[in-house]
Each structure stands twice: as C-alpha cells, then as structure tokens.
Design an enzyme around this catalytic site. Structure first.
Site: not given
Length: 337
Positions: A47, A204, A230, A237
């Site tokens: 890796g 929210k 945004d 969600g």
C-alpha cells in the site's frame, strides 16, 4: 514583466478527468500544447505510494491537481509525496490545486480530547514543500488561517448563479434560496444576492452526529421554487429530509446546489427517490458511474474556473476577479449561452 517560468500541471489519481480537462483548456487559452507532466503514481504491494516524475521540472512553476476525497488518506499521501518529489527535483514553485479539501469538517474542537485535523493537514501540506494552495468552497473560511502560505479559495456560487439563470429563465421571481442549517447562511446568502432572490433557513437539531431529530423552516416557502445551497452532500440524509420538509410547507419544487458531491453510501439512491427535482453538484470530486446515470443529478464543470485561476496565479494577476460575472461569464459561455 515577462514570466520566466512555464506553468506545468501534474496530477495524482484522485480526479484525472478534471486534471485532463484543465490541461486541455489551458492549451486552448494559451495556444500552446499543455499536457499533464509524465509521471507515475503507484502503490507497492503493502500500500505504500511511490511517485516518479519522468520530465525535467527544474525551475518550473508546478501545479499539483489532487482533491483529497475518498479515499482521503491515500489521496492526501499522494499529494504530499508528489510535492516532495517536485521539491527534490528543484521546481521553482509548487502550488497544490485541491478542488475538494478533505478533513475540512474537522476545523475546530467540538468537545474535549478531539483533534483539529484540518490544521494538522495544513501543517503537513506546508511541510511537504507546497508554497500555495488553490481550493474551492472550504467548509469553514477560517481554515485559510491554518496555513502559513497563501490560500486562494474559489467559490462555486458564481457558477451556480450562471446555472440558475440559465435553467430557471422566466421563473426567477419564484425562486427562494434555502440554507439547510444556520451555519450555512452566509453561503446561501451569497447565491441569493447574485440571483436577487429571498432567503429562507431550515433549522435542524441533531440528537447525535449523522442523525437529524427535528427540522423547522424559517421563512414562507409557499408556492416557491426552493434552491437548497450547501457545500457538502455526504450521505444525503439531511438534504433529502430538508427537501421533504420544504415540500410539506408548501414549496412548489425543490432543487439543490451542492459544491462537493461526496455522495457516500446510499446517497445516490436517496436523491433519486427523493422529492427533489434536481441535485446540481460540481466535479471537484470525480463523479461515480451511479451519479452520472442518476436521472435527477447534474454535474457542472469546474475546469474553466480552475484553469483561469491557475493562469492568474502563474501570471501574478488577481484570482478574486473570477468571482465577478464579467470575468466568469466569458469562460463559461460555451456552457451557458
């Protein structure tokens, strides 16, 4: 004063289509064939990342195009190692073009014994030999202060304003810009100002991270075409729930404009099945096949603005001029006529 160095572009593996598009546009703008520097960015079996640059970059003005999107750690390490390779090869200046700046959501300590990872990443970038950063829509403006080098933060709102004016001709008076939370009001207000639209807010409250307990709409959205604005859409969600709340409050349609389409996990499926008419994202993060096939997701290109910003940095001219329509419209005229 003549420029003594040439701009050269090099890319990691995070978003090669965007890097190639920037190189192609730079060739068009300069009238000189501009290709990505020939290099290999590979991984060993364990890796580890290995970089080899096959061209001479001594004395050149280097621009590394590499968003630190998913997988964030791998892409960040690629960026750092490319920068180190260029520094050790005597590049005159190294600019990191980071369309999406990962770890930006960890910009402060929200509770005891937590890191400020955005500051750590800033230190790592500076330590690798990078002398300037060019990015788009940082999650928090104060991240620019984490760096001891110049940071140019481009904004997606001027591009979104062009898109809105093009797609909502004849309906501009019906538009309402919506911030999905109180913290994003400044970003939403910027777009609202550009398209001369009123502003609303969805307040929210979260019970715990990733879950929204309650949403309240501040402002009258009855019979309005709502544009949610945004900077990041992750699992979608909150975005889909906000769209549903707006429709429940009497909105005619809901569309969303998001700078960075992270689109993790069930995001694409949620957006596809939501009440949103459209979700518009940029290509700062390479769109997946699922995103490109989704019927209500559109991707707007950022290559035109990044290309011009790179040329302005190379020439030593203003980058902030790209926030103005008279400067931005000409470079997007092929898209919005």
């Amino acid at each position: 004063m003549p420029t003594l160095t040439e701009p050269k572009l090099i890319a990691g593996n995070a978003n090669l289509p965007l890097a190639e598009s920037i190189a192609s546009r730079m060739s068009l703008y300069r009238g000189v064939d501009q290709e990505l520097v020939d290099a290999r960015v590979e991984r060993f079996n364990d890796g580890e990342i290995f970089v080899e640059v096959f061209e001479n970059v001594r004395g050149e003005d280097m621009f590394i195009i590499q968003p630190t999107s998913n997988p964030a750690n791998d892409n960040l390490m690629e960026l750092l190692i490319i920068a180190d390779a260029l520094r050790r090869s005597s590049a005159a200046r190294i600019t990191a073009v980071i369309p999406y700046f990962g770890y930006a959501r960890q910009d402060r300590r929200t509770k005891a014994r937590t890191p400020i990872s955005a500051k750590l990443v800033a230190n790592m970038l500076t330590g690798s030999g990078i002398e300037r950063v060019l990015t788009m829509d940082l999650h928090a403006a104060q991240i620019q202060g984490f760096f001891d080098i110049p940071v140019d933060n481009l904004y997606a709102s001027p591009i979104f304003a062009l898109d809105v004016r093009n797609h909502f001709k004849g309906h501009m008076e019906d538009l309402m810009v919506v911030s999905p939370d109180v913290g994003g009001v400044a970003r939403a207000r910027e777009l609202a100002k550009r398209i001369n639209a009123p502003l609303s807010i969805v307040d929210k409250r979260r019970e715990k991270p990733g879950e929204v307990a309650e949403m309240t709409v501040i402002g009258d959205v009855t019979d309005k075409i709502c544009l949610i604005v945004d900077d990041i859409c992750d699992t979608a969600g909150t975005l889909c729930k906000a769209a549903q709340v707006l429709m429940d409050k009497g909105a005619k349609e809901v569309h969303s404009y998001i700078s960075h389409g992270v689109m993790s996990g069930p995001a694409v499926e949620r957006v596809t099945n939501s009440v949103m008419k459209s979700l518009v994202i940029t290509d700062t993060i390479q769109p997946t096949e699922a995103i490109l096939k989704a019927p209500n997701i559109r991707v707007v290109p950022t290559a035109p603005i990044f290309t011009q910003a790179i040329l302005n940095i190379w020439n030593g001219t203003s980058v902030s001029s790209l926030f103005e329509d008279k400067t931005l419209v000409p470079i997007y005229e092929s898209l919005y006529r």
